[in-house]
Design a protein around this motif. Sequence first.
Motif, PDB file in Angstrom:
ATOM      1  N   LYS A 179       0.832  -1.216   0.000  1.00 51.96           N
ATOM      2  CA  LYS A 179       0.000   0.000   0.000  1.00 51.96           C
ATOM      3  C   LYS A 179       0.859   1.256   0.000  1.00 51.96           C
ATOM      4  O   LYS A 179       0.523   2.257  -0.661  1.00 51.96           O
ATOM      5  CB  LYS A 179      -0.915  -0.015   1.219  1.00 51.96           C
ATOM      6  N   GLU A 180       1.955   1.215   0.751  1.00 55.44           N
ATOM      7  CA  GLU A 180       2.853   2.380   0.802  1.00 55.44           C
ATOM      8  C   GLU A 180       3.442   2.659  -0.574  1.00 55.44           C
ATOM      9  O   GLU A 180       3.518   3.810  -1.026  1.00 55.44           O
ATOM     10  CB  GLU A 180       3.967   2.136   1.820  1.00 55.44           C
ATOM     11  N   VAL A 181       3.876   1.578  -1.261  1.00 48.96           N
ATOM     12  CA  VAL A 181       4.418   1.748  -2.615  1.00 48.96           C
ATOM     13  C   VAL A 181       3.353   2.326  -3.536  1.00 48.96           C
ATOM     14  O   VAL A 181       3.612   3.228  -4.357  1.00 48.96           O
ATOM     15  CB  VAL A 181       4.935   0.394  -3.154  1.00 48.96           C
ATOM     16  N   SER A 182       2.119   1.825  -3.409  1.00 50.00           N
ATOM     17  CA  SER A 182       1.017   2.289  -4.255  1.00 50.00           C
ATOM     18  C   SER A 182       0.705   3.758  -3.991  1.00 50.00           C
ATOM     19  O   SER A 182       0.498   4.554  -4.919  1.00 50.00           O
ATOM     20  CB  SER A 182      -0.223   1.427  -3.989  1.00 50.00           C
ATOM     21  N   ARG A 183       0.698   4.150  -2.708  1.00 49.91           N
ATOM     22  CA  ARG A 183       0.348   5.529  -2.361  1.00 49.91           C
ATOM     23  C   ARG A 183       1.387   6.530  -2.825  1.00 49.91           C
ATOM     24  O   ARG A 183       1.070   7.617  -3.301  1.00 49.91           O
ATOM     25  CB  ARG A 183       0.170   5.612  -0.848  1.00 49.91           C
ATOM     26  N   PHE A 184       2.668   6.168  -2.737  1.00 54.71           N
ATOM     27  CA  PHE A 184       3.728   7.114  -3.104  1.00 54.71           C
ATOM     28  C   PHE A 184       3.927   7.230  -4.613  1.00 54.71           C
ATOM     29  O   PHE A 184       4.410   8.249  -5.103  1.00 54.71           O
ATOM     30  CB  PHE A 184       5.055   6.684  -2.456  1.00 54.71           C
ATOM     31  N   ASN A 185       3.574   6.177  -5.381  1.00 56.31           N
ATOM     32  CA  ASN A 185       3.988   6.133  -6.785  1.00 56.31           C
ATOM     33  C   ASN A 185       2.837   6.138  -7.791  1.00 56.31           C
ATOM     34  O   ASN A 185       3.063   6.015  -8.992  1.00 56.31           O
ATOM     35  CB  ASN A 185       4.828   4.877  -7.020  1.00 56.31           C
TER      36      ASN A 185
ATOM     37  N   PHE B 259      12.663   2.058   0.345  1.00 57.98           N
ATOM     38  CA  PHE B 259      12.510   1.385   1.656  1.00 57.98           C
ATOM     39  C   PHE B 259      12.368  -0.134   1.501  1.00 57.98           C
ATOM     40  O   PHE B 259      12.608  -0.886   2.428  1.00 57.98           O
ATOM     41  CB  PHE B 259      11.317   1.972   2.407  1.00 57.98           C
ATOM     42  N   LEU B 260      11.993  -0.597   0.285  1.00 58.89           N
ATOM     43  CA  LEU B 260      11.930  -2.046   0.054  1.00 58.89           C
ATOM     44  C   LEU B 260      13.308  -2.651  -0.146  1.00 58.89           C
ATOM     45  O   LEU B 260      13.479  -3.860  -0.036  1.00 58.89           O
ATOM     46  CB  LEU B 260      11.060  -2.355  -1.165  1.00 58.89           C
ATOM     47  N   ASP B 261      14.287  -1.798  -0.467  1.00 61.90           N
ATOM     48  CA  ASP B 261      15.640  -2.303  -0.755  1.00 61.90           C
ATOM     49  C   ASP B 261      16.460  -2.555   0.504  1.00 61.90           C
ATOM     50  O   ASP B 261      17.429  -3.292   0.464  1.00 61.90           O
ATOM     51  CB  ASP B 261      16.390  -1.317  -1.653  1.00 61.90           C
ATOM     52  N   GLY B 262      16.048  -1.966   1.627  1.00 62.56           N
ATOM     53  CA  GLY B 262      16.885  -2.171   2.805  1.00 62.56           C
ATOM     54  C   GLY B 262      16.139  -2.126   4.115  1.00 62.56           C
ATOM     55  O   GLY B 262      16.420  -2.898   5.029  1.00 62.56           O
ATOM     56  N   ASP B 263      15.156  -1.260   4.223  1.00 63.36           N
ATOM     57  CA  ASP B 263      14.501  -1.057   5.511  1.00 63.36           C
ATOM     58  C   ASP B 263      13.357  -2.029   5.774  1.00 63.36           C
ATOM     59  O   ASP B 263      12.924  -2.182   6.908  1.00 63.36           O
ATOM     60  CB  ASP B 263      13.958   0.380   5.596  1.00 63.36           C
ATOM     61  N   ALA B 264      12.819  -2.696   4.760  1.00 58.46           N
ATOM     62  CA  ALA B 264      11.666  -3.591   4.928  1.00 58.46           C
ATOM     63  C   ALA B 264      12.150  -4.991   5.327  1.00 58.46           C
ATOM     64  O   ALA B 264      12.722  -5.698   4.503  1.00 58.46           O
ATOM     65  CB  ALA B 264      10.856  -3.654   3.652  1.00 58.46           C
ATOM     66  N   GLU B 265      11.921  -5.322   6.572  1.00 58.15           N
ATOM     67  CA  GLU B 265      12.384  -6.632   7.082  1.00 58.15           C
ATOM     68  C   GLU B 265      11.599  -7.756   6.436  1.00 58.15           C
ATOM     69  O   GLU B 265      10.375  -7.736   6.381  1.00 58.15           O
ATOM     70  CB  GLU B 265      12.193  -6.670   8.605  1.00 58.15           C
TER      71      GLU B 265
ATOM     72  N   TYR C 165      11.191  -7.958  -5.048  1.00 59.21           N
ATOM     73  CA  TYR C 165       9.940  -7.305  -5.449  1.00 59.21           C
ATOM     74  C   TYR C 165      10.045  -6.885  -6.899  1.00 59.21           C
ATOM     75  O   TYR C 165      11.144  -6.760  -7.465  1.00 59.21           O
ATOM     76  CB  TYR C 165       9.630  -6.101  -4.552  1.00 59.21           C
ATOM     77  N   GLU C 166       8.895  -6.640  -7.513  1.00 60.57           N
ATOM     78  CA  GLU C 166       8.820  -6.147  -8.893  1.00 60.57           C
ATOM     79  C   GLU C 166       7.663  -5.156  -9.000  1.00 60.57           C
ATOM     80  O   GLU C 166       6.511  -5.485  -8.688  1.00 60.57           O
ATOM     81  CB  GLU C 166       8.603  -7.297  -9.881  1.00 60.57           C
ATOM     82  N   LEU C 167       8.000  -3.892  -9.404  1.00 53.72           N
ATOM     83  CA  LEU C 167       7.001  -2.868  -9.689  1.00 53.72           C
ATOM     84  C   LEU C 167       6.918  -2.736 -11.207  1.00 53.72           C
ATOM     85  O   LEU C 167       7.919  -2.419 -11.856  1.00 53.72           O
ATOM     86  CB  LEU C 167       7.416  -1.528  -9.054  1.00 53.72           C
ATOM     87  N   PHE C 168       5.730  -3.030 -11.770  1.00 55.58           N
ATOM     88  CA  PHE C 168       5.630  -3.046 -13.234  1.00 55.58           C
ATOM     89  C   PHE C 168       4.319  -2.374 -13.664  1.00 55.58           C
ATOM     90  O   PHE C 168       3.364  -2.249 -12.884  1.00 55.58           O
ATOM     91  CB  PHE C 168       5.702  -4.475 -13.771  1.00 55.58           C
ATOM     92  N   ASP C 169       4.310  -1.908 -14.925  1.00 53.58           N
ATOM     93  CA  ASP C 169       3.134  -1.200 -15.432  1.00 53.58           C
ATOM     94  C   ASP C 169       2.097  -2.195 -15.951  1.00 53.58           C
ATOM     95  O   ASP C 169       2.256  -3.414 -15.796  1.00 53.58           O
ATOM     96  CB  ASP C 169       3.533  -0.195 -16.527  1.00 53.58           C
ATOM     97  N   LEU C 170       1.049  -1.661 -16.569  1.00 52.85           N
ATOM     98  CA  LEU C 170      -0.047  -2.520 -17.013  1.00 52.85           C
ATOM     99  C   LEU C 170       0.371  -3.502 -18.089  1.00 52.85           C
ATOM    100  O   LEU C 170      -0.273  -4.543 -18.278  1.00 52.85           O
ATOM    101  CB  LEU C 170      -1.219  -1.660 -17.526  1.00 52.85           C
TER     102      LEU C 170
ATOM    103  N   ILE D  22       2.473  -3.849  -7.921  1.00 48.62           N
ATOM    104  CA  ILE D  22       3.643  -4.150  -7.110  1.00 48.62           C
ATOM    105  C   ILE D  22       3.494  -5.587  -6.599  1.00 48.62           C
ATOM    106  O   ILE D  22       2.467  -5.972  -6.045  1.00 48.62           O
ATOM    107  CB  ILE D  22       3.786  -3.166  -5.909  1.00 48.62           C
ATOM    108  N   ALA D  23       4.498  -6.443  -6.825  1.00 47.11           N
ATOM    109  CA  ALA D  23       4.512  -7.835  -6.371  1.00 47.11           C
ATOM    110  C   ALA D  23       5.732  -8.042  -5.481  1.00 47.11           C
ATOM    111  O   ALA D  23       6.859  -7.809  -5.922  1.00 47.11           O
ATOM    112  CB  ALA D  23       4.539  -8.799  -7.553  1.00 47.11           C
ATOM    113  N   ILE D  24       5.496  -8.453  -4.243  1.00 45.99           N
ATOM    114  CA  ILE D  24       6.572  -8.589  -3.254  1.00 45.99           C
ATOM    115  C   ILE D  24       6.668 -10.043  -2.793  1.00 45.99           C
ATOM    116  O   ILE D  24       5.656 -10.669  -2.474  1.00 45.99           O
ATOM    117  CB  ILE D  24       6.317  -7.685  -2.023  1.00 45.99           C
TER     118      ILE D  24
END
Length: 520
Positions: free
Chosen positions: A196-202, A218-224, A229-234, A302-304
């Motif tokens: 949701k955070e990724v969706s809200r910011f981007n 934050f997904l690259d280091g801070d997210a335990e 992950y993969e963020l991709f368009d339609l 976004i797929a994590i």
Amino acid sequence: MFKLVAVGGKLRGKEFILEEGENTLGRGHDCTHNLSVNGVSKMHMQITVNQNSCFVEDLGSSNGTFVNGKLIKKATINNGDKIALPNVIFQVVYVKEKKVIIKKKVAKVSEEDEGTYNTSEVMPKDFIGRMKFIFKHKIMSVLYSFNEQYEWNVMIGILLFIFVCTSIGFTIGPVLITSNNILVKEVANRGSQYAKEVSRFNAVALKRGNLDQINTSFLDGDAEGVTSYELFDLEGRIVRPLDKLNSYINDSFSIEAKDYFKNYENIRRSFKKRLGGNELGIARAITSHNVQTGQQEPVGYIAIRFEPSSLASSASNNSTAYLESLIITCLIGIFFFGMLYYLTTKPIEEFRIQIEEVLRGKRKDLESKSLFTELNPLRNTINSVLSRIRELQNDDSGEFAEIEDDSSYVRTLYEFMAGAQGPIVILNSEKIIEHINPEGEDLTGLRESIAQGSSLLDTARDQGFAATVIDLCDQSANNEGSNQSELYELTGKNYMINITALMGKDNFAKAFYITFVLDE
């Protein structure tokens, strides 16, 4: 056809049919004939039958195999030969087989009766009685058939282990599964929050195509727990992470998530899936408000892949809990198995001892302090049989005859020994050593001061000699005390062993007088 007939020792009276080919005998359950006698090895000897000939071979037993009083490794045996093992003496018997064809009418068995053992019980009409009848004669028939192949104590042990595993599975299992599902749900919610955070910011940056403004740092280091992950368009073109920029998705979970969100009803939902092991897949559609339609429309996904340490720790703890429960419950099960086993066998052992006492005249009927209702019919039947035996043996129409003590008979034989010459041994009615004169001590290697009060089988170094003596004692007792003799080698010389049983008024042997005469 050859067979072995136990003529002495603990198995006296039992017969063992020797099949064509190899027959193994010993205490092991893998033997053709199981001999539950102390001193017999697990694989004691093997007897090979070839039509009208018979061959015996010792299989490296601890106490040896004796044929006609001689220790052997391999030997041919014939009809009438005696084979001595610890605590048992066999006689080889050859039986001429006669084939008789008997025609019998076989009653038809209805399908309802198939699978049940013969019973005179009629199915009760009440519900509880019917259930008990079906369980006893239908369901238990399977175990009855297994009991023909396996000892009942082995079967009880297996059933108890199955009960333990089933109990753990149906009690502890659901609790651990529920707690694990709760943990998985909490972890999935945490992963959904990342999405949701990724969706809200981007959302705005994706809608305008401003890829430089997309932020997933934050997904690259801070997210335990985030493994990838993969963020991709339609269209499935990846915009983050940067090392996959402008490539198209080929991860199975990302492709599955893209297909899931094609359904407009799923746009506002999170797609969650367990990917194997402790890894979870969490995906969410990134939406933006369409001014023209007034609706939220997807602009990307976004797929994590998520694998938090808490799930691995939970799986490890669950495995430990299962193992600890299994070990503790099995130990308790073993303890209860022991109680069940000895509670069951104690009344049966009492029966055996009391039957011997009745036959020897030391008691009148079988009695037991143990409450075992199921054994009452058997006890009553045995008492009736024993009463009938007494009626046939005694002239006083079943009047109970007290057995005589054997001490006076032993003293009488001791007086005979005092004035006699040559080696002499005296046994009481239980074949326990009472007296040995000095010549007997030198010949047999037994010392009266040490052997007195002990069984000949327990004290004699030569088990073949002990077995021969006990066999002759039994023969004399069964032939109204007549003298029985057999040639046996002692101290390198052949001696004729003569045994006479001194019979009491109750027709039981009270003592045995054993003499040894050198065969010149």
